[in-house]
Design an enzyme around this catalytic site. Structure first.
Site, mmCIF file in Angstrom:
data_model
loop_
_atom_site.group_PDB
_atom_site.id
_atom_site.type_symbol
_atom_site.label_atom_id
_atom_site.label_comp_id
_atom_site.label_asym_id
_atom_site.label_seq_id
_atom_site.Cartn_x
_atom_site.Cartn_y
_atom_site.Cartn_z
ATOM 1 N N GLU A 19 66.966 -4.813 89.113
ATOM 2 C CA GLU A 19 66.177 -5.913 89.709
ATOM 3 C C GLU A 19 67.339 -7.050 90.155
ATOM 4 O O GLU A 19 66.665 -7.306 91.010
ATOM 5 C CB GLU A 19 64.721 -6.142 88.943
ATOM 6 C CG GLU A 19 63.701 -6.770 90.078
ATOM 7 C CD GLU A 19 62.647 -6.835 89.095
ATOM 8 O OE1 GLU A 19 61.857 -7.407 89.497
ATOM 9 O OE2 GLU A 19 62.266 -6.666 87.800
ATOM 10 N N ASP A 20 68.348 -7.364 88.894
ATOM 11 C CA ASP A 20 68.792 -8.682 88.927
ATOM 12 C C ASP A 20 70.124 -8.379 89.628
ATOM 13 O O ASP A 20 70.917 -9.632 89.594
ATOM 14 C CB ASP A 20 68.667 -9.475 87.736
ATOM 15 C CG ASP A 20 66.116 -10.001 87.829
ATOM 16 O OD1 ASP A 20 65.833 -10.310 89.099
ATOM 17 O OD2 ASP A 20 66.442 -9.913 87.053
ATOM 18 N N ASP A 79 59.789 -6.968 77.111
ATOM 19 C CA ASP A 79 59.969 -8.074 78.020
ATOM 20 C C ASP A 79 58.637 -9.152 78.008
ATOM 21 O O ASP A 79 59.238 -10.794 78.533
ATOM 22 C CB ASP A 79 60.052 -7.365 79.096
ATOM 23 C CG ASP A 79 60.167 -7.891 80.550
ATOM 24 O OD1 ASP A 79 61.134 -9.145 80.265
ATOM 25 O OD2 ASP A 79 59.239 -7.767 81.511
ATOM 26 N N HIS A 134 67.564 -13.426 77.612
ATOM 27 C CA HIS A 134 66.314 -12.705 77.497
ATOM 28 C C HIS A 134 66.277 -11.201 77.424
ATOM 29 O O HIS A 134 66.109 -10.673 75.996
ATOM 30 C CB HIS A 134 65.926 -13.131 78.773
ATOM 31 C CG HIS A 134 64.691 -12.597 79.071
ATOM 32 N ND1 HIS A 134 63.345 -12.043 78.871
ATOM 33 C CD2 HIS A 134 64.549 -11.038 80.387
ATOM 34 C CE1 HIS A 134 62.882 -11.327 79.167
ATOM 35 N NE2 HIS A 134 63.541 -11.026 80.103
#
Length: 700
Positions: free
Chosen positions: A77-78, A140, A49
């Site tokens: 964030e991840d 994104d 991604h």
């Protein structure tokens, strides 16, 4: 799977300048390490991604920092990556862009209805301090939309609606046509699958015939006309995107069969002058369709799109739409604001552009030797008069710039504002005058015992907050006047030797008033004077000085004038002194001298009751207490009293005491005009022989 990933990396590197490839590879290694073990809904490694997102960003013509930011846009964030780590490894600009994308991603969009979606778009625009934040976020979203089929139907529909209402208009504002049209078609496919397939089949059936017509009849004739005029141009055709065709049928109320311009011709030339020459040649070669000409070169669209649009009747009576533009205009039309980095010069932009920041961006690139350097310094300043904040439940509210938690509280409900005791922003306690920032989540702490503080008028910005606070202050003043009126009438009843109720009834009858409270209000506000009441009973006003007679002075608090007040007896403030007011229920304001111990107590324990006030139109005499230490000798008291008389300071009370030390302590209550008057008196006392010390008395 690794082969697929390798091919994607290879594709990305082909779009990156050779000098930047090593840094991009370093970012790819970092993201693969941080996203290791993570999978997407499709089952692919998560790294696919961000790499696909970076490919989209690179395809827009953006450079190294934007590409690396796209690669790393999810690590904050991840993963357990921190901002500081990003900044250390890849630089502050990359860290800021990634942080900006992360912040936007955390906004939970609850309502994607058209009227509320505009606020979310504004929020995104206002939050992004660097335009590249928005471009990375659009990339994104585009890749997520390309892979939407791997999600459950309900989630697909929600994301598609959100994309159509928020991200498509955002792409349009930034002029990123390629992303806008692809997003629209992807949303169309998921939200209206039957209509999508119908339009897709319609275009498939007719495209071949239209391509044949353009290649054999229209384009050759146009090329010949341009060759005779010695104009070099590239002539291409393009299919209109499916969503645009469907929207045209809805907008014009026609069927698909009535849409004839599913392919449009584009003529690209070198200069603006040639654009208009080509337009004239086309209109001389083919018959123009009336009302189908638009000049977006002289009058660009708000996103700076420029082109000439016309429609003509070509061979065999077919209507053909034609766009005429320069190469620079074409690049901008396809890539939007991202295309500006590639140019050192710009076209002349008219002042009708809705978003001045775009105009300023283009203007700043004029004559620049380093457009990329300018880009890095450009900040997005949109909607500077608004701030976008969330309620604890996630609802988005729009307030004026500079709004505070108190403004927020009154925006929610008057009762919440009136009982606002504190506020939390993003889970942390903040002062009530804190200026809210875009994206803040605000929680108001209420207390039924809390009341509006007049001091709030110094920092609130919304008209609702100001009007509600003033309404409370007026009610507070009304209560004070009623209380004062009640006390005045009780005193008058005693002086007139009649029952208070009898006095009330007489006044009500004479003035046509029904309620006792209204009589108290009239008396307390001085609209019904003592003289008038004496006249009602046929009594002459006593020729004595009333003890409750107040000096002639006005006190103003913010923009509220003639505020009722009392002078604190502990410190006896004078006009001209630095003072503060303390709100006292039923008594209005009590004016205290700054530094007064009692005032300090209120500042420490009840700061919400302390307000700033100003003296105005000060007249009359005011009490003040002065203490004198002097050598105890014959005549000293007389000299002090004479000094007071010489300076027009009347003595209301005097207390003297001789000490065993041979000193005398004298304390006088004087009548003075103002603080300057007191200063002159004190200075005169200091000049007397034997006076050792003089001071103003403030009692605790």
């Amino acid at each position: 799977m690794q082969t697929v990933l390798s091919k994607k990396v290879e594709k990305l590197l082909s779009l990156v300048e050779e000098r930047d490839r090593e840094d991009v590879l370093r970012a790819i290694e970092f993201l693969e390490e941080r996203h290791a073990g993570q999978k997407r809904a499709s089952g692919e490694p998560y790294a696919v991604h961000p790499i696909e997102t970076a490919i989209i960003v690179a395809s827009m013509g953006l450079k190294k920092e934007a590409i690396i930011s796209a690669l790393l846009h999810d690590v904050l964030e991840d993963t357990n990556t921190t901002y500081e780590e990003l900044k250390e490894r890849f630089g502050e600009t990359v860290a800021n862009i990634v942080e900006g994308v992360t912040k936007i991603s955390k906004y939970k969009i609850k309502d994607v209805s058209s009227e509320k979606a505009e606020n979310y778009r504004k929020l995104f625009l206002a939050t992004a301090k660097d335009i590249r934040v928005l471009l990375v976020k659009l990339a994104d979203r585009l890749h997520n939309m390309r892979t939407l089929e791997h999600l459950p139907k309900e989630k697909r529909i929600r994301i598609a609606k959100e994309t159509l209402e928020i991200y498509v208009p955002l792409a349009n504002r930034l002029g990123v046509w390629q992303i806008k049209t692809e997003l629209e078609d992807l949303c169309f496919m998921h939200l209206y699958p039957k209509e999508y397939e119908r339009v897709k089949e319609f275009v498939r059936e007719r495209r071949a015939k239209l391509e044949e017509y353009l290649k054999r009849h229209f384009i050759p004739k146009l090329k010949e006309a341009l060759k005779r005029a010695n104009i070099q141009a590239e002539i291409t055709y393009r299919p209109k995107h499916l969503f645009g065709i469907w929207q045209k049928t809805i907008r014009k109320g026609i069927s698909l069969e009535d849409v004839h311009d599913i392919l449009g011709v584009r003529v690209i030339v070198n200069t603006v002058e040639e654009c208009y020459l080509v337009l004239g040649i086309i209109h001389n070669t083919f018959t123009p369709v009336p009302g189908k000409f638009d000049d977006y070169i002289s009058l660009p669209k708000p996103n700076l799109y420029q082109s000439l649009h016309t429609a003509v009747i070509g061979p065999k009576g077919r209507v053909v739409e034609v766009q005429i533009r320069t190469w620079e205009m074409h690049e901008r039309a396809e890539k939007g604001i991202a295309a500006h980095w590639a140019y050192k010069e710009s076209v002349n932009i008219k002042d009708n552009s809705i978003y001045g920041w775009l105009k300023e961006l283009v203007e700043s690139l004029k004559g620049s030797k380093n457009a990329q350097e300018i880009l890095e310094n450009i900040k997005l300043e949109l909607f500077s008069e608004e701030v976008f904040v969330f309620t604890p439940k996630g609802d988005l509210l729009v307030l004026p710039k500079g709004a505070t938690p108190v403004d927020f509280a009154y925006h929610i409900h008057t009762d919440i504002g009136n009982h606002c005791a504190g506020a939390k922003v993003n889970g942390r306690i903040v002062p009530l005058d804190y200026k809210l920032q875009n994206g803040d989540q605000v929680e108001i702490i209420t207390n039924p015992n809390k009341k509006p503080n007049p001091e709030w008028l110094k920092f609130v910005v919304t008209s609702k907050a100001k009007s509600r606070i003033k309404a409370y202050l007026k009610e507070l003043e009304r209560e004070r006047q009623i209380q004062e009126g009640r006390e005045l009438l009780e005193n008058l009843a005693k002086k007139l030797n009649i029952d208070r109720q009898e006095l009330l009834e007489k006044i009500k009858k004479q003035e046509g008033i029904e309620r006792d409270e209204d009589v108290y209000l009239l008396v307390g506000s001085k609209k019904l004077t003592k003289e008038r009441i004496y006249q009602l009973f046929g009594v002459k006003k006593p020729e004595v000085k009333e003890k409750d007679q107040s000096p002639q002075v006005r006190v103003r608090m913010e923009d509220i004038e003639n505020v009722a007040y009392q002078l604190a007896k502990c410190c006896n403030p004078l006009p001209g002194d630095e003072v503060l007011g303390v709100v006292a229920k039923g008594k209005g304001l009590i004016i205290h001298l700054k530094g007064c111990p009692n005032l300090e107590h209120f500042l420490k324990h009840f700061p919400e009751r302390v307000v700033h006030v100003n003296w105005e139109n000060a007249q009359g005499k005011y009490p003040a207490i002065v203490r004198v230490w002097a050598k105890d000798r014959v005549g000293i008291l007389g000299e002090v009293a004479s000094t007071f008389a010489k300076h027009n300071a009347n003595i209301l009370q005097a207390i003297t005491k001789s000490l065993k030390t041979g000193e005398a302590v004298m304390e006088f209550t004087l009548e003075l005009s103002n603080a300057e008057h007191l200063k002159r008196v004190l200075q005169a006392l200091r000049e007397l022989e034997g006076v050792e010390k003089v001071s103003r008395v403030v009692r605790a």
